[in-house]
Structure formats: structure tokens, C-alpha cells
Design a protein around this motif. Structure first.
Motif, PDB file in Angstrom:
ATOM      1  N   TRP A 129       0.832  -1.199   0.000  1.00  0.00           N
ATOM      2  CA  TRP A 129       0.000   0.000   0.000  1.00  0.00           C
ATOM      3  C   TRP A 129       0.872   1.258   0.000  1.00  0.00           C
ATOM      4  O   TRP A 129       0.664   2.173  -0.799  1.00  0.00           O
ATOM      5  N   ASN A 130       1.857   1.312   0.897  1.00  0.00           N
ATOM      6  CA  ASN A 130       2.719   2.494   0.979  1.00  0.00           C
ATOM      7  C   ASN A 130       3.592   2.649  -0.264  1.00  0.00           C
ATOM      8  O   ASN A 130       3.796   3.769  -0.750  1.00  0.00           O
ATOM      9  N   CYS A 131       4.093   1.552  -0.778  1.00  0.00           N
ATOM     10  CA  CYS A 131       4.913   1.627  -1.996  1.00  0.00           C
ATOM     11  C   CYS A 131       4.077   2.069  -3.193  1.00  0.00           C
ATOM     12  O   CYS A 131       4.558   2.817  -4.045  1.00  0.00           O
ATOM     13  N   TYR A 132       2.836   1.618  -3.249  1.00  0.00           N
ATOM     14  CA  TYR A 132       1.970   2.026  -4.362  1.00  0.00           C
ATOM     15  C   TYR A 132       1.691   3.528  -4.304  1.00  0.00           C
ATOM     16  O   TYR A 132       1.659   4.194  -5.336  1.00  0.00           O
ATOM     17  N   GLN A 133       1.507   4.053  -3.111  1.00  0.00           N
ATOM     18  CA  GLN A 133       1.292   5.497  -2.974  1.00  0.00           C
ATOM     19  C   GLN A 133       2.519   6.277  -3.449  1.00  0.00           C
ATOM     20  O   GLN A 133       2.394   7.289  -4.142  1.00  0.00           O
ATOM     21  N   THR A 134       3.705   5.792  -3.091  1.00  0.00           N
ATOM     22  CA  THR A 134       4.933   6.444  -3.561  1.00  0.00           C
ATOM     23  C   THR A 134       5.079   6.298  -5.067  1.00  0.00           C
ATOM     24  O   THR A 134       5.514   7.236  -5.753  1.00  0.00           O
ATOM     25  N   PHE A 135       4.717   5.144  -5.596  1.00  0.00           N
ATOM     26  CA  PHE A 135       4.736   4.920  -7.038  1.00  0.00           C
ATOM     27  C   PHE A 135       3.850   5.947  -7.750  1.00  0.00           C
ATOM     28  O   PHE A 135       4.240   6.522  -8.771  1.00  0.00           O
ATOM     29  N   GLN A 136       2.659   6.205  -7.206  1.00  0.00           N
ATOM     30  CA  GLN A 136       1.759   7.190  -7.802  1.00  0.00           C
ATOM     31  C   GLN A 136       2.375   8.594  -7.773  1.00  0.00           C
ATOM     32  O   GLN A 136       2.217   9.357  -8.724  1.00  0.00           O
ATOM     33  N   GLN A 137       3.083   8.922  -6.701  1.00  0.00           N
ATOM     34  CA  GLN A 137       3.766  10.217  -6.646  1.00  0.00           C
ATOM     35  C   GLN A 137       4.835  10.309  -7.724  1.00  0.00           C
ATOM     36  O   GLN A 137       4.987  11.345  -8.372  1.00  0.00           O
ATOM     37  N   GLN A 138       5.573   9.225  -7.921  1.00  0.00           N
ATOM     38  CA  GLN A 138       6.611   9.211  -8.953  1.00  0.00           C
ATOM     39  C   GLN A 138       6.003   9.393 -10.340  1.00  0.00           C
ATOM     40  O   GLN A 138       6.587  10.053 -11.193  1.00  0.00           O
ATOM     41  N   LEU A 140       3.350  11.093 -10.951  1.00  0.00           N
ATOM     42  CA  LEU A 140       2.956  12.496 -11.006  1.00  0.00           C
ATOM     43  C   LEU A 140       4.160  13.405 -11.271  1.00  0.00           C
ATOM     44  O   LEU A 140       4.106  14.308 -12.095  1.00  0.00           O
ATOM     45  N   PHE A 141       5.265  13.124 -10.585  1.00  0.00           N
ATOM     46  CA  PHE A 141       6.451  13.974 -10.719  1.00  0.00           C
ATOM     47  C   PHE A 141       7.180  13.755 -12.038  1.00  0.00           C
ATOM     48  O   PHE A 141       7.798  14.663 -12.572  1.00  0.00           O
ATOM     49  N   GLY A 142       7.154  12.520 -12.548  1.00  0.00           N
ATOM     50  CA  GLY A 142       7.817  12.227 -13.817  1.00  0.00           C
ATOM     51  C   GLY A 142       9.340  12.252 -13.744  1.00  0.00           C
ATOM     52  O   GLY A 142       9.999  12.518 -14.754  1.00  0.00           O
ATOM     53  N   ASP A 143       9.904  11.963 -12.566  1.00  0.00           N
ATOM     54  CA  ASP A 143      11.371  11.954 -12.425  1.00  0.00           C
ATOM     55  C   ASP A 143      12.013  10.908 -13.323  1.00  0.00           C
ATOM     56  O   ASP A 143      11.399   9.889 -13.650  1.00  0.00           O
ATOM     57  N   GLN A 146      19.546   9.912 -13.987  1.00  0.00           N
ATOM     58  CA  GLN A 146      20.455  10.977 -14.424  1.00  0.00           C
ATOM     59  C   GLN A 146      21.133  10.704 -15.758  1.00  0.00           C
ATOM     60  O   GLN A 146      21.252  11.593 -16.586  1.00  0.00           O
ATOM     61  N   GLN A 147      21.601   9.474 -15.976  1.00  0.00           N
ATOM     62  CA  GLN A 147      22.402   9.221 -17.167  1.00  0.00           C
ATOM     63  C   GLN A 147      21.575   8.937 -18.422  1.00  0.00           C
ATOM     64  O   GLN A 147      21.833   9.502 -19.477  1.00  0.00           O
ATOM     65  N   LEU A 148      20.615   8.048 -18.311  1.00  0.00           N
ATOM     66  CA  LEU A 148      19.853   7.624 -19.492  1.00  0.00           C
ATOM     67  C   LEU A 148      18.440   8.189 -19.551  1.00  0.00           C
ATOM     68  O   LEU A 148      17.744   8.013 -20.548  1.00  0.00           O
ATOM     69  N   GLY A 149      18.012   8.819 -18.484  1.00  0.00           N
ATOM     70  CA  GLY A 149      16.657   9.362 -18.450  1.00  0.00           C
ATOM     71  C   GLY A 149      15.581   8.299 -18.341  1.00  0.00           C
ATOM     72  O   GLY A 149      14.465   8.479 -18.823  1.00  0.00           O
ATOM     73  N   ILE A 150      15.909   7.179 -17.686  1.00  0.00           N
ATOM     74  CA  ILE A 150      14.927   6.113 -17.473  1.00  0.00           C
ATOM     75  C   ILE A 150      13.884   6.634 -16.473  1.00  0.00           C
ATOM     76  O   ILE A 150      14.246   7.143 -15.415  1.00  0.00           O
ATOM     77  N   PRO A 151      12.609   6.527 -16.785  1.00  0.00           N
ATOM     78  CA  PRO A 151      11.596   6.974 -15.815  1.00  0.00           C
ATOM     79  C   PRO A 151      11.757   6.219 -14.492  1.00  0.00           C
ATOM     80  O   PRO A 151      11.895   4.994 -14.476  1.00  0.00           O
ATOM     81  N   ILE A 152      11.752   6.951 -13.397  1.00  0.00           N
ATOM     82  CA  ILE A 152      11.950   6.353 -12.079  1.00  0.00           C
ATOM     83  C   ILE A 152      10.848   5.342 -11.761  1.00  0.00           C
ATOM     84  O   ILE A 152      11.079   4.391 -11.015  1.00  0.00           O
ATOM     85  N   VAL A 153       9.685   5.501 -12.345  1.00  0.00           N
ATOM     86  CA  VAL A 153       8.612   4.528 -12.081  1.00  0.00           C
ATOM     87  C   VAL A 153       9.019   3.128 -12.530  1.00  0.00           C
ATOM     88  O   VAL A 153       8.532   2.138 -11.979  1.00  0.00           O
ATOM     89  N   TRP A 154       9.917   3.008 -13.506  1.00  0.00           N
ATOM     90  CA  TRP A 154      10.377   1.688 -13.929  1.00  0.00           C
ATOM     91  C   TRP A 154      11.090   0.969 -12.786  1.00  0.00           C
ATOM     92  O   TRP A 154      11.108  -0.251 -12.741  1.00  0.00           O
TER      93      TRP A 154
END
Length: 184
Positions: A129-138, A140-143, A146-154
């Protein structure tokens, strides 16, 4: 008289579907195969991380480093860890102290293992549950890395899959003792 194929199935290691596990209902075999498949993917992710690291080290000797090796290795290690963890629940491979439990009568041991599985399911549910909430924030933020620009949600997807499969593996141990643990 047993057929040769039945004898061969009993001789196979349990994780490959042999022995007493051959007689499991399909509803227990399929989730076990999913967890085992995820563990195989996790193993391949670890292998990819190792191969990329070696390729980068060798490539640097010839001025040909692997671009984005840090991002890729981090992704593969995260995926490897979280995809293998459910298998540990399934086969009873987590570190534990059984000195007290093994001295108890068999019915009490069964009860304690069931309680441990239920506690694991509850804790893993909170983690999911907590990880899914953080996943949803990621999301939203679209981080991006640094090197390849891989979406952090991956990086979060294998974590969520691994925790969900860990819940399933813990649930399965309520009906069937893990391979690494003798039946109570």
C-alpha cells in the motif's frame, strides 16, 4: 504399479514439479509457477547487471565504456532483488530461528506457521500500500534517472510486483508448507 513418468516426476526436485508437489491442485501449482518464473527473471536481471558491469570494465580498457551503466545496473539489481524475494517466502528460505518451534508439538507448529504467514501477509500488504502510494507520486512527478533518463517509475514496478507476489507466496504457505520447511 507406477508408470515411468510418475517415478520420474517423483525424482525431480520439488521446485520443478516433482515429488509430493505433483499432486497439488492447479490453483496452487499455477501461482507457484508464477513465483518461480519471477525468480528466474530476477536471476536474469542479476546476471544482466553483472554482465553490464564486466562489459563496462572491459570496455573502459579500450575507451569504450557502456553508456548509462550505473542507471542500468541499478535497475537490474532492484528488479533482481524484488523478483527473487517472493521465492524465498515460497520455499521458506528466509533466515529464521526454529530452535523453540521445532520442540513444540506438531499441531502447535502448524498453528505458529499459519500465524507467521498471516502476519507476513498483513505486513506485506502495508508495504504494498505504501509503496503504491509512492509509485503514484513518482508517476505524477515524472522523475528520470540521471544518465539515461529512465523513468523512475520503472524502478518501482519490480518492487510492486515483488511485494504482490510475496503476499501470494505467503498465502500459499497457508495451504502447503514451503519446500525448505518440513511439514508440521
Amino acid at each position: 504399479m507406477r508408470s515411468d513418468s510418475a517415478k520420474a516426476a517423483e525424482d525431480r526436485p520439488p521446485i520443478l514439479g516433482g515429488g509430493r508437489h505433483e499432486r497439488r491442485p492447479l490453483a496452487l501449482r499455477v501461482p507457484r509457477m508464477v513465483v518461480t518464473g519471477a525468480a528466474a527473471c530476477g536471476f536474469l536481471a542479476y546476471a544482466a547487471a553483472a554482465l553490464l558491469t564486466v562489459a563496462d570494465i572491459v570496455g573502459r580498457r579500450f575507451s569504450l565504456p557502456v553508456p548509462g551503466v550505473v542507471d542500468l545496473v541499478q535497475l537490474f539489481v532492484v528488479a533482481g532483488a524484488w523478483l527473487v524475494i517472493p521465492f524465498a517466502f515460497l520455499v521458506g528460505a528466509h533466515v529464521g530461528v526454529d530452535l523453540v518451534v521445532e520442540t513444540m508439538p506438531r499441531p502447535l507448529r502448524r498453528g505458529l506457521r499459519a500465524v507467521a504467514s498471516l502476519v507476513a501477509i498483513a505486513l506485506l500488504g502495508l508495504i504494498l500500500w505504501n509503496c503504491y502510494q509512492t509509485f503514484q507520486q513518482q508517476l505524477l512527478f515524472g522523475d528520470r534517472s540521471q544518465q539515461l533518463g529512465i523513468p523512475i517509475v520503472w524502478y518501482w514496478v519490480p518492487l510492486l510486483v515483488g511485494v504482490a507476489l510475496s503476499i501470494m507466496a505467503s498465502f500459499l504457505t497457508l495451504f502447503d508448507s514451503p519446500e525448505g520447511v518440513p511439514p508440521a
